[in-house]
Design an enzyme around this catalytic site. Structure first.
Site, PDB file in Angstrom:
ATOM      1  N   THR A  75      17.475  29.887  -0.845  1.00 23.90           N
ATOM      2  CA  THR A  75      16.486  28.899   0.006  1.00 23.90           C
ATOM      3  C   THR A  75      15.438  28.231  -0.929  1.00 23.90           C
ATOM      4  O   THR A  75      14.642  28.625  -1.748  1.00 23.90           O
ATOM      5  CB  THR A  75      15.815  29.581   1.235  1.00 23.90           C
ATOM      6  OG1 THR A  75      14.818  28.738   1.702  1.00 23.90           O
ATOM      7  CG2 THR A  75      15.175  30.924   0.709  1.00 23.90           C
ATOM      8  N   GLU A  78      12.477  27.864   0.184  1.00 19.31           N
ATOM      9  CA  GLU A  78      11.361  28.692   0.467  1.00 19.31           C
ATOM     10  C   GLU A  78      10.932  29.540  -0.882  1.00 19.31           C
ATOM     11  O   GLU A  78       9.861  29.926  -0.844  1.00 19.31           O
ATOM     12  CB  GLU A  78      11.422  29.416   1.830  1.00 19.31           C
ATOM     13  CG  GLU A  78      11.480  29.263   3.134  1.00 19.31           C
ATOM     14  CD  GLU A  78       9.813  28.695   3.262  1.00 19.31           C
ATOM     15  OE1 GLU A  78       9.154  29.627   3.476  1.00 19.31           O
ATOM     16  OE2 GLU A  78       9.716  27.552   3.625  1.00 19.31           O
ATOM     17  N   TYR A 102      10.060  36.607   4.508  1.00 18.26           N
ATOM     18  CA  TYR A 102      11.503  35.908   4.371  1.00 18.26           C
ATOM     19  C   TYR A 102      11.764  35.574   2.822  1.00 18.26           C
ATOM     20  O   TYR A 102      12.698  35.916   2.531  1.00 18.26           O
ATOM     21  CB  TYR A 102      11.340  34.744   5.546  1.00 18.26           C
ATOM     22  CG  TYR A 102      12.601  33.855   5.213  1.00 18.26           C
ATOM     23  CD1 TYR A 102      13.867  34.060   5.684  1.00 18.26           C
ATOM     24  CD2 TYR A 102      12.605  32.468   4.698  1.00 18.26           C
ATOM     25  CE1 TYR A 102      14.851  33.695   5.449  1.00 18.26           C
ATOM     26  CE2 TYR A 102      13.667  31.891   4.609  1.00 18.26           C
ATOM     27  CZ  TYR A 102      14.898  32.154   4.978  1.00 18.26           C
ATOM     28  OH  TYR A 102      16.074  31.490   4.618  1.00 18.26           O
ATOM     29  N   LYS A 131      14.560  36.716   0.283  1.00 17.39           N
ATOM     30  CA  LYS A 131      15.642  36.043  -0.266  1.00 17.39           C
ATOM     31  C   LYS A 131      15.416  35.764  -1.693  1.00 17.39           C
ATOM     32  O   LYS A 131      16.622  35.745  -2.440  1.00 17.39           O
ATOM     33  CB  LYS A 131      15.258  34.448   0.351  1.00 17.39           C
ATOM     34  CG  LYS A 131      15.929  34.214   1.654  1.00 17.39           C
ATOM     35  CD  LYS A 131      17.366  34.155   1.712  1.00 17.39           C
ATOM     36  CE  LYS A 131      17.816  33.595   3.028  1.00 17.39           C
ATOM     37  NZ  LYS A 131      19.305  33.860   3.212  1.00 17.39           N
TER      38      LYS A 131
HETATM   39  P1  NAP Z   1      20.900  30.998  11.662  1.00 24.76           P
HETATM   40  O1  NAP Z   1      21.106  29.862  12.522  1.00 24.76           O
HETATM   41  O2  NAP Z   1      19.471  31.456  11.884  1.00 24.76           O
HETATM   42  O3  NAP Z   1      21.733  31.971  11.691  1.00 24.76           O
HETATM   43  C1  NAP Z   1      21.467  33.260  11.024  1.00 24.76           C
HETATM   44  C2  NAP Z   1      22.923  34.184  11.375  1.00 24.76           C
HETATM   45  O4  NAP Z   1      22.793  35.540  10.611  1.00 24.76           O
HETATM   46  C3  NAP Z   1      23.279  34.219  12.589  1.00 24.76           C
HETATM   47  O5  NAP Z   1      24.605  34.280  12.713  1.00 24.76           O
HETATM   48  C4  NAP Z   1      22.654  35.347  13.083  1.00 24.76           C
HETATM   49  O6  NAP Z   1      23.746  36.185  14.094  1.00 24.76           O
HETATM   50  C5  NAP Z   1      23.085  36.528  11.554  1.00 24.76           C
HETATM   51  N1  NAP Z   1      22.434  37.699  11.680  1.00 24.76           N
HETATM   52  C6  NAP Z   1      21.323  37.996  11.931  1.00 24.76           C
HETATM   53  N2  NAP Z   1      21.021  39.326  11.564  1.00 24.76           N
HETATM   54  C7  NAP Z   1      22.335  39.890  10.926  1.00 24.76           C
HETATM   55  C8  NAP Z   1      22.616  40.942  10.711  1.00 24.76           C
HETATM   56  N3  NAP Z   1      21.437  42.182  10.639  1.00 24.76           N
HETATM   57  N4  NAP Z   1      23.928  41.139  10.308  1.00 24.76           N
HETATM   58  C9  NAP Z   1      24.660  40.184  10.214  1.00 24.76           C
HETATM   59  N5  NAP Z   1      24.358  38.871  10.501  1.00 24.76           N
HETATM   60  C10 NAP Z   1      23.029  38.899  10.969  1.00 24.76           C
HETATM   61  O7  NAP Z   1      20.558  30.445  10.032  1.00 24.76           O
HETATM   62  P2  NAP Z   1      21.216  29.089   9.486  1.00 24.76           P
HETATM   63  O8  NAP Z   1      20.158  28.122   9.519  1.00 24.76           O
HETATM   64  O9  NAP Z   1      22.537  28.901   9.877  1.00 24.76           O
HETATM   65  O10 NAP Z   1      21.145  29.469   7.871  1.00 24.76           O
HETATM   66  C11 NAP Z   1      22.068  30.212   7.408  1.00 24.76           C
HETATM   67  C12 NAP Z   1      21.624  30.854   6.045  1.00 24.76           C
HETATM   68  O11 NAP Z   1      21.007  29.999   5.150  1.00 24.76           O
HETATM   69  C13 NAP Z   1      20.353  31.890   6.317  1.00 24.76           C
HETATM   70  O12 NAP Z   1      20.616  32.837   5.451  1.00 24.76           O
HETATM   71  C14 NAP Z   1      19.340  31.177   5.965  1.00 24.76           C
HETATM   72  O13 NAP Z   1      18.167  31.895   5.527  1.00 24.76           O
HETATM   73  C15 NAP Z   1      19.648  30.199   5.022  1.00 24.76           C
HETATM   74  N6  NAP Z   1      18.982  28.958   4.661  1.00 24.76           N
HETATM   75  C16 NAP Z   1      18.811  28.261   5.666  1.00 24.76           C
HETATM   76  C17 NAP Z   1      18.227  27.150   5.449  1.00 24.76           C
HETATM   77  C18 NAP Z   1      18.166  25.850   6.647  1.00 24.76           C
HETATM   78  O14 NAP Z   1      17.610  25.239   6.505  1.00 24.76           O
HETATM   79  N7  NAP Z   1      18.996  26.030   7.685  1.00 24.76           N
HETATM   80  C19 NAP Z   1      17.975  26.659   4.090  1.00 24.76           C
HETATM   81  C20 NAP Z   1      18.063  27.583   3.284  1.00 24.76           C
HETATM   82  C21 NAP Z   1      18.584  28.631   3.336  1.00 24.76           C
HETATM   83  P3  NAP Z   1      23.194  36.120  15.773  1.00 24.76           P
HETATM   84  O15 NAP Z   1      23.673  34.843  16.142  1.00 24.76           O
HETATM   85  O16 NAP Z   1      23.988  37.254  16.139  1.00 24.76           O
HETATM   86  O17 NAP Z   1      21.813  36.188  15.675  1.00 24.76           O
HETATM   87  N1  GDD Z   2       8.860  26.484  13.447  1.00 26.30           N
HETATM   88  C1  GDD Z   2       7.833  25.549  13.530  1.00 26.30           C
HETATM   89  N2  GDD Z   2       7.131  25.266  14.893  1.00 26.30           N
HETATM   90  N3  GDD Z   2       7.169  24.925  12.600  1.00 26.30           N
HETATM   91  C2  GDD Z   2       6.311  23.989  12.703  1.00 26.30           C
HETATM   92  C3  GDD Z   2       5.636  23.859  13.693  1.00 26.30           C
HETATM   93  C4  GDD Z   2       6.065  24.319  15.103  1.00 26.30           C
HETATM   94  O1  GDD Z   2       5.568  24.387  16.176  1.00 26.30           O
HETATM   95  N4  GDD Z   2       4.446  22.994  13.665  1.00 26.30           N
HETATM   96  C5  GDD Z   2       4.496  22.695  12.400  1.00 26.30           C
HETATM   97  N5  GDD Z   2       5.508  23.433  11.885  1.00 26.30           N
HETATM   98  C6  GDD Z   2       5.823  23.547  10.229  1.00 26.30           C
HETATM   99  C7  GDD Z   2       5.793  24.745   9.693  1.00 26.30           C
HETATM  100  O2  GDD Z   2       4.400  25.138   9.450  1.00 26.30           O
HETATM  101  C8  GDD Z   2       6.684  24.594   8.456  1.00 26.30           C
HETATM  102  O3  GDD Z   2       5.621  24.045   7.621  1.00 26.30           O
HETATM  103  C9  GDD Z   2       7.569  23.300   8.702  1.00 26.30           C
HETATM  104  O4  GDD Z   2       7.208  22.808  10.054  1.00 26.30           O
HETATM  105  C10 GDD Z   2       8.841  23.796   8.892  1.00 26.30           C
HETATM  106  O5  GDD Z   2       9.146  24.777   9.637  1.00 26.30           O
HETATM  107  P1  GDD Z   2      10.447  25.305  10.041  1.00 26.30           P
HETATM  108  O6  GDD Z   2      11.263  24.467  10.781  1.00 26.30           O
HETATM  109  O7  GDD Z   2      10.223  26.668  11.004  1.00 26.30           O
HETATM  110  O8  GDD Z   2      11.392  25.690   8.953  1.00 26.30           O
HETATM  111  P2  GDD Z   2      10.927  26.366   7.395  1.00 26.30           P
HETATM  112  O9  GDD Z   2      10.774  25.463   6.370  1.00 26.30           O
HETATM  113  O10 GDD Z   2       9.581  27.287   7.551  1.00 26.30           O
HETATM  114  O11 GDD Z   2      12.104  27.352   6.952  1.00 26.30           O
HETATM  115  C11 GDD Z   2      13.304  26.772   7.379  1.00 26.30           C
HETATM  116  O12 GDD Z   2      13.821  26.212   6.098  1.00 26.30           O
HETATM  117  C12 GDD Z   2      13.975  27.037   4.827  1.00 26.30           C
HETATM  118  C13 GDD Z   2      14.579  26.231   3.643  1.00 26.30           C
HETATM  119  O13 GDD Z   2      13.081  25.722   3.046  1.00 26.30           O
HETATM  120  C14 GDD Z   2      14.264  28.016   7.662  1.00 26.30           C
HETATM  121  O14 GDD Z   2      15.668  27.465   7.961  1.00 26.30           O
HETATM  122  C15 GDD Z   2      14.650  28.924   6.532  1.00 26.30           C
HETATM  123  O15 GDD Z   2      15.537  29.913   6.835  1.00 26.30           O
HETATM  124  C16 GDD Z   2      14.975  28.227   5.374  1.00 26.30           C
HETATM  125  O16 GDD Z   2      15.187  29.125   4.262  1.00 26.30           O
END
Ligand code: NAP
Ligand code: GDD
Length: 326
Positions: free
Chosen positions: A129, A131, A153, A157
């Site tokens: 990520t 992050e 987190y 990661k």
């Molecule tokens: P998400 O919607 O939060 O999905 C997370 C998944 O992990 C869910 O299926 C959840 O199952 C499963 N999980 C949680 N705890 C677990 C455990 N103990 N054992 C097995 N599975 C478990 O995340 P996403 O947005 O699809 O992201 C996918 C991956 O990419 C994550 O690793 C995230 O950290 C990473 N990532 C995401 C972003 C982004 O912007 N979306 C960016 C960079 C990296 P349940 O449904 O049962 O809770």
């Molecule tokens: N969630 C949330 N809720 N974020 C807020 C809010 C709020 O009410 N107001 C402002 N923010 C700001 C957060 O402080 C952060 O700077 C930004 O919006 C994005 O927050 P999120 O959407 O929660 O995502 P993230 O950037 O912290 O993390 C996501 O992206 C990562 C990749 O860079 C997650 O999907 C992580 O799992 C992933 O790795």
């Protein structure tokens, strides 16, 4: 050619659902790890939304339980392993730091161990990520930018990321990491800011709410569409040589401007509805992320295809349809 089998952890999450859809379209057999929750009901809403619920095979297991992963490997014999499972919400990682370390960090090593023992010829994808860049050390972050994690987190990661590199170098595993910047969709969890905004806009538009409470709206993110990003995951595992790639759009936008796009699309004035609530501030913030996807474009032929405006409009429409009962 024989059908390939993919094993996906996190199959019920946003990316797991889109990746399943992509792999099914390509003719894969798709298996998923399904952790036990408080009832035997699995969260199948995203797979249902894409119409693929009955096309994937689910196996009981948890990333924190190596034995369960070994059993799953023995049952499904994966050719490709995608580790998407995680405690993925940054804010929660301060209130549940140990769980986040166990699932998001050590969970990846459990999966690498299962692969090393039972499927060393398979290919492995780690969901790394942006992050990990945290307190950014370069204005545009690439594969060579130093990391500086700012949350439990991100630290978990980073451990999983380096263990993926280490298993590649130590045991010769085909293990790659995608350093993905934020990616969103109508399947995004409601707690993440884009979906919170599009859901909030839809509620206000439909008269179900009057305000939307947010935290730091000056933060900047490089937002793309999950559907585009899962294609990059698959492409990484089709390469002869494993490697790490930044996946991003190369454009960064404030939360404030993303919010404005959503409100204006619905014909609403954000200034009348958004309330800043310090409850949503984080103990340590990642102020800005901006990715440099040049390597992915050159080596994988990948680039983001969906603009932020297009994605936010798709998300607002989906939330209006959901909440309006359509
Ligand atoms: P998400 O919607 O939060 O999905 C997370 C998944 O992990 C869910 O299926 C959840 O199952 C499963 N999980 C949680 N705890 C677990 C455990 N103990 N054992 C097995 N599975 C478990 O995340 P996403 O947005 O699809 O992201 C996918 C991956 O990419 C994550 O690793 C995230 O950290 C990473 N990532 C995401 C972003 C982004 O912007 N979306 C960016 C960079 C990296 P349940 O449904 O049962 O809770
Ligand atoms: N969630 C949330 N809720 N974020 C807020 C809010 C709020 O009410 N107001 C402002 N923010 C700001 C957060 O402080 C952060 O700077 C930004 O919006 C994005 O927050 P999120 O959407 O929660 O995502 P993230 O950037 O912290 O993390 C996501 O992206 C990562 C990749 O860079 C997650 O999907 C992580 O799992 C992933 O790795």
């Amino acid at each position: 050619m024989a059908t390939k089998t993919a094993l996906i952890t996190g199959i019920t999450g946003q990316d797991g659902a889109y990746l399943s859809q992509l792999l099914l379209e390509k003719g894969y057999r798709v298996c998923g790890v399904s952790p036990r929750r408080s009832t035997s009901d699995v969260n199948l809403s995203r797979l249902e939304w894409l119409g693929i619920r009955d096309d994937v095979e689910l196996f009981d297991g948890d990333l924190s339980d190596l034995g369960s992963l070994i059993r799953i490997f023995e049952a499904c014999h994966p050719d490709e392993i995608y580790n998407l499972g995680a405690q993925s919400f940054v804010q929660t990682s301060w209130s549940q730091p140990v769980l986040t370390g166990q699932v998001t960090g050590i969970g990846a090593v459990n999966l690498l161990e299962a692969m090393r023992i039972l499927a060393p010829e398979a290919r492995f994808y780690q969901a790394s990520t942006s992050e990990m860049y945290g307190l950014i050390q370069e204005p545009r972050q690439s594969e060579t930018t130093p990391f500086y994690p700012r949350s439990p987190y991100a630290a978990a990661k980073l451990y999983a990321h380096w263990m993926t590199v280490n298993y590649r170098e130590s045991f010769g595993l085909h293990a790659s990491s995608g350093i993905l910047f934020n990616h969103e969709s109508p399947l995004r969890g409601l707690e993440f800011v884009t979906r919170k905004v599009t859901d909030g806009v839809a509620r206000i538009k439909l008269g179900l709410a009057s305000e939307l409470r947010l935290g730091n709206i000056d933060a900047k993110r490089d937002w793309g569409h999950a559907r585009d990003y899962v294609r990059a995951m698959w492409l990484m595992l089709q390469q002869d040589v494993p490697d790490d790639y930044v996946i991003a759009t190369g454009v960064t936008t404030t939360v404030r401007d993303m919010c404005r796009i959503a409100f204006e699309y619905a014909g609403l004035d954000m200034e009348r509805h958004v309330v800043i609530d310090p409850k949503f501030y984080r103990p340590a913030e990642v102020d800005v992320l901006l990715g440099n996807p040049d390597k992915a474009q050159a080596a994988l032929g990948w680039q983001a295809e969906t603009s932020l405006e297009e994605m936010i409009r798709e998300m607002v429409d989906a939330d209006l349809a959901r909440l309006g009962g359509r």
